[in-house]
Design an enzyme around this catalytic site. Structure first.
Site, PDB file in Angstrom:
ATOM      1  CB  THR A 192      -0.888   0.067   1.252  1.00 46.55           C
ATOM      2  OG1 THR A 192      -0.065   0.025   2.389  1.00 46.55           O
ATOM      3  CG2 THR A 192      -1.875  -1.057   1.252  1.00 46.55           C
ATOM      4  CB  THR A 212       9.748  -4.627   2.359  1.00 44.32           C
ATOM      5  OG1 THR A 212       9.142  -5.121   3.549  1.00 44.32           O
ATOM      6  CG2 THR A 212       9.400  -3.174   2.181  1.00 44.32           C
ATOM      7  CG  ASP A 213       8.283 -10.148   3.975  1.00 45.40           C
ATOM      8  OD1 ASP A 213       8.665  -9.153   4.610  1.00 45.40           O
ATOM      9  OD2 ASP A 213       7.809 -11.165   4.502  1.00 45.40           O
ATOM     10  CE  LYS A 258      12.199  -6.518   5.152  1.00 51.87           C
ATOM     11  NZ  LYS A 258      10.804  -6.965   5.170  1.00 51.87           N
TER      12      LYS A 258
END
Lengths: 411, 609, 411, 609
Positions: A81, A157-158, A234
């Site tokens: 989102t 983001t995962d 990440k």
């Protein structure tokens, strides 16, 4: 009478009567929002409906105009989102996605570009898969064909790094393709979503011409970094600056709120590549990290896969007793690529005995490729080449910055 | 003052920090740090998610662009949750346990599930932009037939270092929020209820003590007045005075209203540029200003300067409003000539604005923009004077008067904290919670059971060292000695400027045991403890400050002293005991019990006489 | 006549005759060291033996004395080389391990301590396994019992972090246990071996009382870092400063060549713990990193394992279609622990739906544990506890600094 | 000089940088950087792995403790291999290809497998502590019946920035090392062979050009002399002179030896403190010194000061040895009185030391320790004079004389590079290598085939711009025009101080084509190229510097000029052509071909006359 969300109710609890509105139920309990704003949880039988007061008519929303003189960007949402609104009456948070919604939430965007928005699908980032990467690459390709001067992909983001790398390999692009997400949810005043989105728009109208990830550069709201899609990881579960370039500096940075974009000397510039889609992928590939005492049967479990990336130890090793299983895979036609669980640095299987045995077993050295990127690249290479030597050559050739250079194949 | 007659109603909202090991939603310790010790900082903007109605007009856009960048100091004792870099941990079960214990002490009803909410705060004091808070229990009783409406658990906000700089050490310390109904009818009752609630909280032994750990907000209204919330009364002793002064303020404002109506007073809101009037002024304030604006309040003469609370006038209220625009304050004709403004200037001012003898003139000096803003606020407040008392949130000033802070809050912008799962409070858990003995009950028991006098009993029960006292008694030390030693040592150390933390409970117990075993004299206790507080071990302190003095050594000493004074003793006989005792005690005070000295001396004299 | 290593030979090649010594053969070729020092490779048939010159008698080596006034350290070698010598006549490099050899190679060590050396086994680091960790822990335990005031373990860098973590869990120690290795081989003048060894000895005689890894802090020879064994990762395949503390600062640093040891405020000090060995391990455990598009069958392959650590995405997620397989494992009695492939930061499965489903499937949140450390800890916990709740409690309790704190188990 | 008679033997060792894209064992580019541009630095110690014999004595330990910390500058164009933070990549196949090509040009035999060795260098110039080197081929032939003994490929070392600071940009650039046998008999032959080898290397088009990219070492000996290796002769033109001077030096030293033996000269090695002799000296050097030591060389009078090479005396050789101890130099009586030392001081000095008229005295002034060290070195060198010529490694001085550097290297400390797998050189590969045309052959072909004169042909063949010339010719530009343009433009640009790199090959080709197509005049070529080099595009440069001038425009111009000079032309008739042509050319030079001008003018005059 069944209570519905937003119904006014009277709650009798602890010997007192309270007014509120019904939110939802959880088992036999009703969640009621009191007029003080607190949600309380009481047995539903303690609630009785009240007459609705005439609902206040919502004022008409003024339509928003986009500035036709600005460049056109496409915002493609895959489920992350970029904008949310909170209904302070019920406390509900809803994610918003029309261009108008986004501009209302993040008005700064209106000064940077015009926007076209699409949502080819909507999934949690951990449920992304190779088929969706293909769909995403095709969507981006279409948008560029239709005239988008930059692409923003909002993404959880995962698994953003896998998707961004996949798009890198599938698509040659003359315009920037900027993946952006938020580490802290968009419904909180401190969310990183707005700043990341604004910076991603600045990046998307910049001179850049490659696929990048745009996220906070530090824990402060002062700078976003642009990471090359094939060299990013990440590296923290929750921090704003979780995304980091591995083995190189970011390809760019954006000062906030000034919006100044600074590109690295070796950033690929707008127009360097021509638009070309090459969207075959062989998704039947795996990734496995070696650990001491690993049962070779774990490797055997990948029998039947077209490709396997191993994240070995150090310069690219596994225990000697696993080499036979690897040889079994390569003999059966599985392409096995060696990377390192160290992440940074080159794999080098020439230096130690185990490495030489692995080379003899048919393992391809993955150079400095990140294991995750090597997996995505292997899917792409196996989707586009069949001859063993071509597969090896492509895996050892720097296609999209995933390697520092083409590896030498000695005479 | 007949408070019943004027219809005083007051309620309390008490915020008390809980003394848990870890914070409410993370594992950091609940320690307050010196901001100079900060080890890092992050800078952040906060933005309010727009509602569905929100429109992007030019002004909103400008406001967003002018958002302030807040800076947060971090410490080696704070973590990622405080700077909103990590999801919160579950609700600290220890904190919930304390809150439920307190709720049970007030006979409240717990909610079956605790739902954590986010309360939006974008002044920078919360890094996330919200404060987490959850209702825990409802409807309890306090003595005097007063009610506790709700008990909530919430997290502390950041401490402001200066301006836009905050310190995150305090952020997240658990607070209990206790809200009473407006059930208090006199100022003294407010004091008593606040004191009682405070005592109840401290009875748990699980709340923080010291300055800043408890804050009382008071809601006050009188008939014909309005609800006014006074924030942050930290000293209990002032609370009744605060209420009294608020009553006085409301009564005065009502009287002013009546007088204004009687005078047919009027505020027409016209603002004049009077800069030229003060072209040659000697007033420092006016000389510096770019622009001076003035307005006439018709029929206000004498009322603007009327005292409504010690040190506060209607003019002060107007000034508070004006200050929101960044000006330093205002001048009004009820106080002029003064501050370097001459009688002639006042005359010209009034003439210029056409103000009559019943009118007051207000002037403000600053930049044009600030002056215009301030004048609007002053005129707004002047018009409110016709209504009497405005509903306001006010802050306490030194002494107990108050100043305007902001309007009363509207409906709180609260929405669910989705990162925290609801916590069920089962019947079994609620039933298993034991409520502690109230400190007031304890104090009475100390009198009846331990024989402490009432004053000392109360002092001991309400002391932070209560747990030490109870431990000492349980370890067999006589209660009176224990209480005397503990209270006196605290006093002594504070007099010597030594922190009471310098002295461990173990040391105090050990010293008391040494004395009770006869290995040091009661008289030396304070000296020994002081030595310990300065870093000496108990045994070292005993042997240096009050080296053990055996009965045999005493006998030798007494023998010598008596021999030297043989004639005197022979002369006086038994009556010599007193004077000789004095000589001996001078040598051995604190090293052996006086009782033993008396015995030995008695024996020796017996031998001679 | 067969040529042997060091035999003088005459080589006829390219029409010229050259003198050299025979080194070894590779296929049909002979490797010969010429008198210029160069090795050349020629067909063995081109070489003919020459008469040996009388060998020069080696001068007697003076025995070395250790300084009895210094503290006693044990150096335990598992295969890493702390010292090497080069035979400049044949070019052969041999690794050395007696205390005397080490002191000859690295004379600075003699000024720091006395040394007792052991070599319980000798393997390449990638071939270490849980049984060897146990052997190592027992050996260290014995040495401390016998009076060692500090332990140095020389270890290949590839799997050093696993071994160091394993020793942490198995052994409570009153003295420092310092793991040390070298990233650049000991036979080169630029090797990091000597400096690391010297610093490890300084650490082993220091006030420290826990298990640490001692390696270069930077790429320069100016400082070594001491990393807590449960918070360290090898983050580069080849750099000297590859070892880095994750999610915390190192517990100490050693200035070189000064030898000054600086410990962090929260370093565990000498004597804090009492010596205790608890060397049960359940080695039938695995580690698996999730990746988009993972075939759930890969998870099924761990059926029969006692424990499995998953390195999920972000806060600890896997694709929804893998959850059934995980549930299958937990139902069958496998303990499944969730960690994150981000490495740094906490796992938190409360925040998103997938996480809540994982908790429902019986997965234990691994907090901020590194996946590799979680694997080692899981082996230890399963070797020492059998009841489900004990296993969960131990996994979520900070035993050796692997977690920042004990995780809360809500009422 | 009859070099055959004196038995001159000389050999060469040539190091030439290869112009590969990447370095020998890593992928960094082979570019030299300005050290001010460095982007990072690392600091390292180097230590020599002890041999099995090594003993840890006090001295060794002290040496280890006193190791120097070397600092290395790194760049954005260097990587981890240069700072020894990563295993090397395999041997660069391009570099090997160049070396094999050169080996084939010398008709050498390649080794069937290339084994890379480590050659220990601990002076800091190699971050790893060694230089990687591999023999590639053996035994080749050069014209004049000289032989190439070996060809090796090796990596360049770091450039020293200052003292212990090195720059890693140069480290790892591939070098070819060509070692000849000592087959040269005259200085000119050394020059010719060096030139021939250099030309052969450049014929590949794959070696670096410019200062520092090639270095020649020369081995020189004469009968009765000794082998002396002179390092780092960078200018080919000096090489014969270096050999000549070395021959002269060796002859002189032999003559000195003979004279010393004849004189029964003697060095007894006794050293005296003569500080007091110079207590009141006016010599600046001696005044500053703490200690002055002296020694007598019996029978050396006149020989120490004898010139053995231009600017070099036997005393200079002694001084070189002394300088190893950190002293600035020495004084000897053959040159005194001088440098502020008076005749009287010399007299006293000789008297004090008991030196006779045939003896020389040497003095050294510095600290005690340095003086003692220096005296030992001086005595060592003096004793060597009785042997004649010592075997030495020497460095070249400006002009071609040499100074002592260090003894000849012993057996190299070489051992295998285990990080690099041996590289097989298959017969197929060797056979597939094409050898390029030699530049000398090319030059001849340019004369016969393209009609260039011999000088220009040679200049073009040996120019760095040879590839451009060959491309231009292949693209149809006339060879003479191409050669003239390319050589002239290079000269012109260098005269204007503009780097030849500023002008791309594409631009030069484009300009030449423009001219050949008649769209610009030949006369304007240099101006156009200069404009391009300053950043203008070719088309802009042509239209600005030499705007196209059409025949029609020319006709108009000529018409006007002729009209203005009608009388003159009528008077002179056809003879006016010359002068008028001059006037026209002044206007149009470089904008249209002179031939066309001549045509048009001819037409116009024809119209009038």
């Amino acid at each position: 009478m069944t209570l519905n969300n937003s119904d006014p109710v009277s709650v009798m609890f602890a010997g007192i009567e309270m007014d509120g509105i019904f939110i939802n139920r959880s088992g036999e309990h009703a969640i009621v929002k009191l007029s003080s704003g607190y949600n309380i949880c009481v047995p539903e039988s303690f609630c009785s409906p009240k007459e609705k007061t005439a609902s206040v008519e919502k004022p008409a929303v003024l339509p928003l105009k986009q500035d036709a003189s600005l460049p056109l960007l496409s915002i493609i949402s895959t489920g992350g989102t970029i904008a949310s609104t909170v209904d302070y009456r019920t406390g509900a948070v809803s994610s918003k996605f029309t261009a108008e919604d986004i501009l209302r939430s993040i008005p700064e965007l209106a000064g940077i570009a015009r926007y076209h928005t699409l949502q080819p699908f909507q999934v949690l980032s951990e449920n992304m898969n190779p088929a969706m990467w293909q769909e995403l690459a095709r969507t981006i390709h279409d948008e560029i064909l239709k005239g988008a001067q930059g692409i923003i992909v909002t993404h959880g983001t995962d698994t953003m790094l896998y998707s961004a790398a996949a798009v890198s390999f599938m698509l040659s692009t003359p315009v920037p393709i900027v993946f952006v997400g938020a580490q802290r949810s968009a419904d909180r005043p401190s969310s990183d979503n707005a700043m990341n989105a604004i910076c991603s728009a600045q990046a998307a109208v910049s001179d850049l011409g490659e696929v990048v990830v745009c996220m906070h550069a530090t824990e402060s709201d002062t700078m976003c970094a642009l990471h090359r899609a094939t060299r990013v990881r990440k590296n923290h579960t929750s921090r704003r600056d979780a995304f980091q370039s591995i083995g190189r500096e970011p390809v760019g940075g954006i000062e906030y709120p000034e919006g100044t974009v600074v590109l690295a000397k070796d950033a690929v510039l707008r127009g360097t590549e021509e638009l070309r889609l090459s969207d075959n992928l062989e998704s039947n590939c795996g990734l496995l990290q070696y650990y001491p005492g690993m049962n070779p049967a774990v490797i055997d479990a990948f029998k039947g896969c077209k490709g396997l990336v191993i994240a070995g130890t150090g310069l690219g090793h596994v225990g000697t007793d696993c080499i036979a299983s690897i040889k079994g895979l390569t003999t059966a036609g599985t392409t096995v690529v060696m990377t390192s669980q160290c992440q940074a640095g080159n794999v080098c299987d020439r230096v130690y005995e185990t490495g030489r045995d692995l080379l003899d077993a048919g393992v391809i050295e993955g150079g400095s490729m990140l294991p995750e990127v090597a997996l995505v690249k292997l899917m792409w290479v196996l989707g586009n080449a069949t001859r063993k030597e071509d597969i090896k050559r492509l895996m050892q050739t720097n296609l999209k910055g995933e390697l520092e250079y083409d590896l030498w194949r000695c005479a | 003052m007949d408070y019943e007659a004027i219809g005083l109603k007051a309620g309390l909202e008490i915020h008390q920090q809980l003394n848990t090991k870890e914070k409410l939603f993370c594992h950091s310790p609940t320690v307050i740090r010196d901001s100079a010790e900060h080890t890092g900082e992050v800078s952040r903007y906060l933005r309010i998610a727009t509602s569905e109605m929100g429109d992007v007009d030019r002004a909103a856009k400008e406001e967003l662009m002018n958002q302030r960048l807040f800076t947060y100091y971090t410490y080696d004792s704070t973590g990622l949750v405080e700077i909103d870099e990590e999801p919160p941990a579950p609700l600290n079960p220890d904190a919930l346990d304390v809150v439920l214990t307190i709720a049970k002490m007030f006979n409240m009803t717990p909610l079956p599930e605790i739902h954590t909410m986010r309360k939006m705060i974008v002044d920078g004091s919360a890094t996330s932009g919200f404060q987490r808070t959850a209702l825990v229990a409802l409807n309890g009783a306090i003595e005097h037939a007063c009610r506790v409406e709700t008990v909530a658990v919430e997290e502390e906000a950041c401490q402001r270092v200066e301006d836009t700089i905050f310190s995150v050490d305090r952020l997240g310390i658990p607070l209990i929020e206790i809200t009473t109904s407006p059930c208090m009818k006199t100022p003294d009752e407010v004091h008593d209820i606040a004191q009682y609630i405070g005592m109840t909280l401290r009875s748990t032994g699980r709340v923080k003590r010291g300055i800043g750990t408890i804050r009382q907000d008071v809601n006050v209204s009188i008939r014909d007045g309005a609800r006014v919330e006074i924030k942050g009364v930290q000293e209990l002793d002032l609370i009744a005075e605060v209420v009294r002064r608020e009553v006085q303020r409301q009564l005065s404002l009502i009287a002013i209203r009546d007088e204004l109506l009687a005078r047919n007073a009027m505020v027409n809101g016209e603002v004049y540029d009077v800069t030229t009037v003060f072209a040659k002024t000697q007033s420092q304030v006016l000389k510096k200003a770019r622009v001076i604006l003035g307005t006439v309040l018709h029929g206000f003469n004498g009322l603007v300067g009327l005292e409504i609370q010690p040190g506060r006038r209607l003019g002060s209220e107007m000034s508070d409003y004006a200050k929101k625009c960044g000006v330093g304050g205002l001048f009004h004709t009820d106080e002029l000539p003064a501050y370097g403004v001459t009688e002639e200037e006042v005359f010209v001012l009034k003439e210029t604005l056409g103000a009559g003898p019943n009118d007051a003139v207000i002037i403000v000096a600053s930049t044009e923009q600030k002056c215009r803003c301030a004048m609007q606020m002053i005129i707004r407040r002047a018009k409110m004077a016709f209504e009497g008392v405005p509903e306001e949130t006010r802050k306490m000033l030194e002494g107990g008067s108050t100043a305007y802070m902001r309007p009363l809050p509207g409906a709180a912008r609260m929405y669910p904290e989705t990162d925290i799962l609801p916590v069920p409070v089962t019947k079994e858990y609620w039933d298993s919670i034991a409520t502690p003995e109230l400190l007031s009950v304890k104090a009475e028991r100390f009198v009846t059971e331990y024989g402490l006098d009432a004053g000392m009993a109360r002092q001991m029960a309400f002391s932070e060292k209560l747990p030490l006292f109870e431990r000492a008694v349980s370890e067999g030390i006589r209660p009176v000695f224990a209480a005397r030693t503990i209270l006196a040592s605290l006093k002594e150390l504070s007099r010597a400027g030594i922190s009471p933390d310098a002295l461990s409970d173990d040391s105090i117990i050990s010293v008391m045991k040494t004395v009770e075993a006869g290995n040091a004299a009661k008289e030396a206790v304070l000296d020994i403890l002081t030595a310990c507080a300065k870093g000496m071990s108990v045994s070292d302190a005993v042997s240096r400050v009050a080296p053990a003095f055996s009965r045999e050594e005493l006998q030798d000493l007494v023998h010598g002293i008596v021999n030297d004074r043989m004639e005197f003793i022979r002369t006086r006989g038994k009556a010599a005991l007193g004077p000789v005792m004095g000589v001996v005690m001078k040598e051995v005070r604190g090293r052996i019990d006086g009782k033993v000295v008396s015995e030995v001396l008695d024996e020796e004299l017996g031998r001679i006489l």
